[in-house]
Design a protein around this motif. Structure first.
Motif, mmCIF file in Angstrom:
data_model
loop_
_atom_site.group_PDB
_atom_site.id
_atom_site.type_symbol
_atom_site.label_atom_id
_atom_site.label_comp_id
_atom_site.label_asym_id
_atom_site.label_seq_id
_atom_site.Cartn_x
_atom_site.Cartn_y
_atom_site.Cartn_z
ATOM 1 N N MET A 44 21.824 29.594 -16.376
ATOM 2 C CA MET A 44 20.392 30.177 -16.900
ATOM 3 C C MET A 44 19.997 31.131 -15.967
ATOM 4 O O MET A 44 19.174 32.227 -15.996
ATOM 5 C CB MET A 44 19.669 28.854 -17.094
ATOM 6 N N GLY A 47 21.475 34.470 -15.737
ATOM 7 C CA GLY A 47 20.661 35.450 -16.871
ATOM 8 C C GLY A 47 19.377 35.800 -16.518
ATOM 9 O O GLY A 47 19.060 37.003 -16.679
ATOM 10 N N PHE A 48 18.545 35.158 -15.840
ATOM 11 C CA PHE A 48 17.202 35.458 -15.502
ATOM 12 C C PHE A 48 17.381 36.561 -14.305
ATOM 13 O O PHE A 48 16.742 37.510 -14.353
ATOM 14 C CB PHE A 48 16.312 34.382 -14.945
ATOM 15 N N ASP A 118 11.262 33.415 -24.888
ATOM 16 C CA ASP A 118 12.672 33.899 -25.022
ATOM 17 C C ASP A 118 12.884 35.430 -24.474
ATOM 18 O O ASP A 118 12.004 36.295 -24.864
ATOM 19 C CB ASP A 118 13.093 34.076 -26.391
ATOM 20 N N GLY A 204 26.256 33.640 -18.515
ATOM 21 C CA GLY A 204 24.830 33.727 -18.760
ATOM 22 C C GLY A 204 24.505 35.286 -19.464
ATOM 23 O O GLY A 204 23.841 35.281 -20.402
ATOM 24 N N ALA A 208 23.618 36.387 -23.070
ATOM 25 C CA ALA A 208 22.182 36.701 -23.445
ATOM 26 C C ALA A 208 21.892 37.395 -24.741
ATOM 27 O O ALA A 208 20.664 37.061 -25.439
ATOM 28 C CB ALA A 208 21.636 37.806 -22.241
ATOM 29 N N ILE A 213 17.609 34.311 -23.333
ATOM 30 C CA ILE A 213 17.454 33.686 -22.081
ATOM 31 C C ILE A 213 16.129 32.771 -22.224
ATOM 32 O O ILE A 213 14.950 33.485 -22.263
ATOM 33 C CB ILE A 213 17.424 34.713 -20.851
ATOM 34 N N HIS A 214 16.161 31.443 -21.814
ATOM 35 C CA HIS A 214 14.935 30.876 -21.595
ATOM 36 C C HIS A 214 15.413 29.535 -20.621
ATOM 37 O O HIS A 214 16.759 29.511 -20.631
ATOM 38 C CB HIS A 214 14.279 30.369 -22.916
#
Lengths: 291, 383
Positions: A44, A47-48, A118, A204, A208, A213-214
């Motif tokens: 995660m 992804g961020f 999201d 990740g 996406a 992504i959350h």
């Protein structure tokens, strides 16, 4: 029939994602006998990071991807240094708890920093589908499958053909003996965490476009990756991917053919069955107990 | 400094090793007896939650702390207890009956989980119990004729001896206190019995226990059953306290909270369960306090040190914004878990024992007494 193939392909794509996360578990487990419950959260966070590089700073997709992987590799080393190294070698339960705590922390902090909406990354594969007859395959799913195959092959070669890979396997078998043989066990463990965080980031970022992504995506997918890792036999790299694909297909099929509710439970039912019938997993090797 | 000479086995297994214990626990019990009449109803309510969490903590402690079987599925046992109570209550079954039935049923389910768990160890057991909890959660959401699915289920006020015991009344408080006290005394007695010693033997070394003639499988299943049954009893009280139960209350999050209870309290003594329960229950009020009062206090401190009114107001609003951030609770959980695992694996009770030892040995205390040794492991795969 067409429905079946369609479900099969999307199941395989989903399964590849589980497989990629499971790969992270397996890497760390193989090298240190630690089960990292924060693996999904590392994914995660990756992804961020990618979202920050690509969506906010406006970098090129591939540069952003590479940047996120590099940043997360460093972060993996940091996490290992701070959380895992002091308790390396202690009972598994302590380490599981420590990584659960790490996961909690990452999830909350990511939620505070990036908010709870999201988020979405524009990728080169976002649009477009491949049509074979009346079968429709989205590029983003195909890209996940391709990336999984490549990563899996690379890691397999790394573990079996390189000195560093051999050192990792040695330190997992017997840390003290590996240390006496001149393997820098601590550095090896650091590198393993870096690689595993990098793999998680790749998962990740590829994911996406499919799941967005959350901050809770890591928990949801990470818990699905456990059945995958166990099914393949914890500690086997091809096993993790095959297990992931199986879980993905089972979930996808259960969602389509069985009554509502089975979709979420089916992976765990299969997992329990596997644990009962063949606890060493499909690819794990059975070891005799020594006293 | 007090010297205790244990000259026979009876001395070693006494519930109260010396009179000091009786005084301490007597005072504590007296305080708890008058508490509902003295404290505010909010605090009493929090105490009831502490009792319920501590009961589950003691149950989990038998399994994880004393038998060495990790479980991340105890929320499911709590759910089974709670739903059994809620379901039977609809048919006007009297309280003592459904209380016992809920405990027994949960115990039976626990034993059923225990059988498959015999072949599993360490991480595999953790994953299996998580899976079990997920399956139970899904069953609760889907079996609508019994559980009302995701809508949840109302639990009526407790009826006993012809009177209605509301969930905020002192009687309910005393009921929870009694259940906790009985659980603790029962657990202590269990641990003094051959069964309890077999549990501890299995935790320390399964192979050694087996070679001493302990029937490992039997005792593991027993441990699961006892632990689940205690959790089931707590589930009944939980259902009455909440007065409404729904599947999303019994998630993995709750199981992790139970683990935190014994991790932070200390896994090897009922004291730990109580301390851990106090911690878990108090974290919410603490966060509220952080949100409401702390920003003002910080601003006041800043003002006394010469910051202008404008700056103080700005600090206050910034701190308040930080304290009301959405995920702060999770972050605090995370940090606390990691810090406890790293620095105080014996939990709060372990810390208390260390402090006590410091004063007992006062001039002679060595700083390295509890230093952790560096250890290297061999693969668990070959164990």
């Amino acid at each position: 029939m067409l429905d079946f193939v369609q479900q099969l392909v999307s199941g395989i794509a989903l399964g590849c994602v589980y497989g990629l996360i499971a790969l992270g578990f397996v890497l760390v487990y193989k090298a240190t006998e630690v089960v990292n419950f924060a693996q999904g959260d590392l994914m995660m966070l990756g992804g961020f990071f990618a979202f920050t590089f690509i969506g906010i700073l406006g970098l090129n997709y591939w540069i952003g991807f590479a940047g996120a992987v590099a940043a997360m590799a460093l972060f993996g080393m940091l996490a290992e240094r701070v959380v895992v190294r002091p308790i390396l070698g202690y009972p598994q339960f302590s380490i599981i708890m420590a990584t659960i705590g790490l996961g909690y922390f990452l999830r909350s902090v990511a939620g505070i920093i990036w908010g709870t909406d999201d988020l979405k990354i524009e990728t080169p594969f976002s649009q477009g589908v491949l049509r074979i007859g009346s079968l429709v395959l989205a590029y983003d799913k195909l890209s996940v499958i391709a990336a999984t195959i490549i990563l899996c092959a690379l890691l397999y070669l790394f573990f079996n053909r390189t000195t560093l890979g051999t050192a990792m396997r040695a330190s997992s078998e017997n840390m003290l003996a590996a240390y006496y043989m001149g393997i820098p066990v601590k550095r090896v463990v650091s590198i393993v965490w870096a690689i595993s965080a990098a793999v998680a980031t790749a998962a990740g970022v590829l994911l996406a476009p499919i799941t967005f992504i959350h901050s809770n995506v890591g928990l949801v997918l990470g818990l699905k990756a456990f059945p995958a890792a166990v099914l393949g036999g914890f500690g086997s790299i091809p096993g993790a991917v095959v297990g992931g694909v199986l879980i993905g297909v089972i979930e996808s099929m259960a969602g389509f053919y069985l009554p509502q509710g089975w979709k979420d439970v089916a992976p765990y039912v299969v997992l329990l069955a596997v644990l009962l019938l063949k606890p060493e997993g499909l690819f794990g090797h059975h070891v005799r107990k020594k006293v | 400094m007090r010297f205790m000479f244990k000259t026979d086995y009876e001395d070693d297994i006494k519930l109260f090793p010396h009179s000091g214990y009786m005084v301490t626990y007597g005072v504590l019990l007296a305080f708890l007896m008058v508490a509902p009449f003295v404290l505010s109803s909010y605090l009493v309510s929090q105490l009831v939650f502490v009792f319920i969490y501590a009961t589950v903590g003691v149950g989990l402690m038998i399994l994880t702390g004393f038998t060495g079987q990790a479980s991340l599925g105890h929320a499911a046992f709590l759910a089974i207890g709670a739903y059994t109570a809620g379901y039977l209550q609809q048919y006007n079954v009297p309280f003592p009956v459904y209380f016992l039935v809920a405990g027994l049923l949960t115990g039976v389910v626990g034993a059923m989980v225990g059988f498959p768990a015999l072949r599993l160890q360490g991480i595999y057991l953790v994953i299996a119990t998580i899976s079990f909890a997920f399956i139970i959660e899904e069953i609760l959401a889907r079996w609508e004729s019994v559980t009302h699915g995701n809508e949840g289920m109302r639990v009526k006020a407790l009826q006993a001896l012809g009177t209605t015991v509301s969930r905020d009344s002192p009687s309910f408080y005393f009921l929870c206190l009694a259940v906790l006290a009985l659980t603790i005394v029962g657990t202590l007695n269990l641990l003094r019995s051959p069964t309890g010693r077999a549990f501890v033997a299995i935790r320390d070394s399964e192979t050694a226990a087996r070679s001493m003639g302990v029937n490992v499988s039997l005792y593991k299943v027993k441990s699961f059953a006892i632990s689940a049954a205690i959790t089931g009893f707590a589930g009944v009280l939980f259902a009455h306290k909440m007065s409404f139960i729904s599947p999303e209350m019994f998630t993995l999050q709750l199981s992790i909270e139970f683990i935190i209870v014994i991790l932070i309290g200390g896994a090897f003594s009922p004291h730990g369960a109580v301390l851990g329960a106090i911690f878990i229950v108090m974290i919410d009020p603490f966060l509220t306090y952080l949100k409401d009062d702390v920003p003002g206090m910080i601003a006041a401190v800043a003002a006394t040190f010469g910051a202008g009114a404008e700056l103080a107001a700005k600090i206050q609003s910034n701190v308040a914004a930080f304290a009301s951030a959405n995920g702060l609770k999770g972050a605090i959980y995370g940090v606390i878990i990691v810090l406890f695992v790293l620095f105080e694996p014996l939990g709060l009770y372990g810390r208390w024992l260390k402090i006590k030892l410091f004063f007992q040995l006062f001039p002679l205390y060595k700083r390295a007494t509890f230093k952790r040794q560096k250890i290297y492991v061999k693969s668990e795969r070959n164990r």
